[in-house]
Write an enzyme that holds these catalytic residues in place. Structure first.
Site, PDB file in Angstrom:
ATOM      1  N   ASP A 148       8.486  -7.187   3.740  1.00 30.90           N
ATOM      2  CA  ASP A 148       7.457  -8.173   3.437  1.00 30.90           C
ATOM      3  C   ASP A 148       8.130  -9.407   2.838  1.00 30.90           C
ATOM      4  O   ASP A 148       8.442  -9.452   1.659  1.00 30.90           O
ATOM      5  CB  ASP A 148       6.448  -7.563   2.457  1.00 30.90           C
ATOM      6  N   TYR A 173       3.696  -5.584  -4.274  1.00 29.10           N
ATOM      7  CA  TYR A 173       2.428  -6.254  -3.969  1.00 29.10           C
ATOM      8  C   TYR A 173       2.489  -6.765  -2.537  1.00 29.10           C
ATOM      9  O   TYR A 173       3.429  -7.459  -2.157  1.00 29.10           O
ATOM     10  CB  TYR A 173       2.168  -7.418  -4.923  1.00 29.10           C
ATOM     11  N   LYS A 191       2.861 -17.696   4.011  1.00 26.86           N
ATOM     12  CA  LYS A 191       2.946 -18.679   2.930  1.00 26.86           C
ATOM     13  C   LYS A 191       3.619 -19.985   3.354  1.00 26.86           C
ATOM     14  O   LYS A 191       2.966 -20.905   3.817  1.00 26.86           O
ATOM     15  CB  LYS A 191       3.623 -18.074   1.702  1.00 26.86           C
ATOM     16  N   TYR A 210      -9.365 -13.625  -8.650  1.00 25.24           N
ATOM     17  CA  TYR A 210      -9.072 -12.842  -9.855  1.00 25.24           C
ATOM     18  C   TYR A 210      -9.727 -13.440 -11.095  1.00 25.24           C
ATOM     19  O   TYR A 210      -9.127 -13.483 -12.171  1.00 25.24           O
ATOM     20  CB  TYR A 210      -7.557 -12.719 -10.077  1.00 25.24           C
TER      21      TYR A 210
END
Length: 437
Positions: free
Chosen positions: A249, A148, A278, A20
């Protein structure tokens, strides 16, 4: 003569792309040469507290002896072997542990190499579940504003189309359906109005909806929205009513981050498909998993079909071995007490930020602290200001948020929260002066 450090930073700036961020950015990256515990050591020798757990993954801190040992021992056996037609002990052990600690209906595990891919696999499962049974009409996903789920194409298609950072691809993404983000704050009194938009979208479109996907209790990169478990309970009930699969998620929230081992436990519900990643390896390397039920896989495999996915590094033995060690370290620790202590301290110490006029809201859950501002942050101001205070915080949008490692001490956490107050207060003065000019 240019110093070696400056040369490396300049080379990075000229040639390496970062997430980003523009190529050839106006300022250099922060150079980290080592890490231990909750600290990052910079090239100049300064040690700063990592408040981000390296994007929420390093729950045990850095350079952990037991995880190092697990990696080294596995390296002496094999670092990788293909998973097509082959299996191995680290993968079997990890699958057993994941099935043991997640909902009882989740009996099938698909390993992949990142959270985004875990979501891709979940979406494929949902589409194939219906298609294999002759129902090709169910070809859309119902997702949420502020959601997201990753940066690959399928994952992008279920992220918020406005705040999900993927507007550049709007014209070529699969068109899905979006409901309003969960609007009932955590701890607030429940009202059916909060679920009305989702209920309406599901009722009107359920014949073409294969699955609903949502981040349970905490919407992460879409805005750090912490919402009521009652909303999630209602989502599950409506999915049951309209015969739609539910994908949860938990890539950011799983493995204790919210105060529960998995955030869906707050609502006491069962997902049809669960994505984790993660913190799965304690942040040591990239590994993710998609878990589902026997029923879903039987649906996928109807009429002789198989799930059409197979990453090269699927169930990488080295990653699985470290994940096993990480889960053992977590589950054998007083993690619930640690997270509760972190939340209590965050509540007490971040509240003072509410006195600043630039602050819109402060919210916490588990080892998550969020200071929401009235305007977007300026990283060129905040990044060096936080480093000067001895911490690494990476704000985004209008959010200054932290997800510290679970091993952070009370004193280290106070250092962190004090730095947030100091920097946000300085930012308030900076913006006020900027407006005067």
């Amino acid at each position: 003569m240019v110093s070696p450090e400056l040369y490396r930073l300049e080379y990075d700036r000229e040639h390496i792309l970062h997430p980003y961020a523009p190529s050839n950015p106006p300022s250099n990256m922060t150079f980290v040469k080592s890490a231990k515990g909750v600290y990052l050591e910079l090239e100049n020798g300064q040690k700063i507290i990592d408040a981000m757990s390296s994007w929420w993954s390093v729950i045990h801190g850095y350079n952990v002896e037991s995880l190092n040992t697990a990696a080294v021992e596995q390296l002496t056996k094999m670092s990788h072997v293909m998973f097509g037609g082959i299996t191995h002990e680290p993968a079997i052990k990890l699958a057993q542990k994941l099935i043991e600690i997640t909902d009882k209906h989740l009996e099938r595990v698909f390993f992949s190499d990142s959270g985004s891919v875990a979501v891709e696999v979940a979406l494929k499962m949902a589409f194939q579940y219906w298609n294999s049974q002759g129902n090709s009409q169910k070809n859309k996903i119902l997702a949420f504003s502020k959601g997201y789920h990753g940066d690959t194409f399928g994952a992008m298609s279920v992220c918020d189309p406005i705040t999900g950072m993927h507007s550049a691809f709007e014209g070529i993404l699969h068109k899905n359906i979006f409901a309003d983000s969960p609007g009932c704050p955590y701890g607030a009194k429940w009202d059916e109005k909060y679920i009305s938009d989702f209920a309406s979208k599901l009722e009107q479109n359920h014949k073409e909806i294969a699955a609903v996907i949502i981040e349970p209790i905490v919407q992460g990169a879409g805005g750090m929205n912490i919402y009521s478990p009652s909303f999630l309970k209602s989502v599950r009930a409506l999915c049951n009513k309209y015969d739609v699969l539910l994908i949860l998620d938990e890539i950011a929230t799983g493995f204790g981050r919210t105060g529960k081992l998995f955030a869906y436990e707050y609502a006491n519900i069962s997902p049809d498909i669960l994505c984790v990643g993660k913190a799965l390896t304690g942040g040591y390397m990239s590994l993710a998993a998609t878990l589902t039920s026997k029923k879903v896989m039987q649906g996928v495999e109807a009429n002789g079909n198989v799930l059409m996915h197979g990453p090269t590094f699927m169930a990488n033995p080295l990653a699985c071995a470290v994940a096993n060690a990480s889960l053992e370290l977590l589950l054998n620790s007083p993690w619930k007490e640690k997270i509760q202590n972190i939340q209590t301290q965050l509540n007490e110490e971040l509240t003072k930020c509410e006195a600043l006029t630039i602050v819109k809201a402060v919210r916490t859950l588990g080892a998550i602290g969020v200071v929401e501002l009235h305007e977007e942050v300026d990283l060129d101001f905040m990044t060096p200001a936080f480093i000067k205070e001895g911490v690494w915080v990476r704000p985004f949008l209008n959010l200054v948020y932290i997800m510290p490692p679970f091993v952070i001490t009370k004193e280290e956490l106070t250092h962190l929260t004090s730095a947030i107050f100091t920097v946000v207060k300085a930012y308030e003065c900076y913006k006020a002066n900027e407006k005067k000019v």
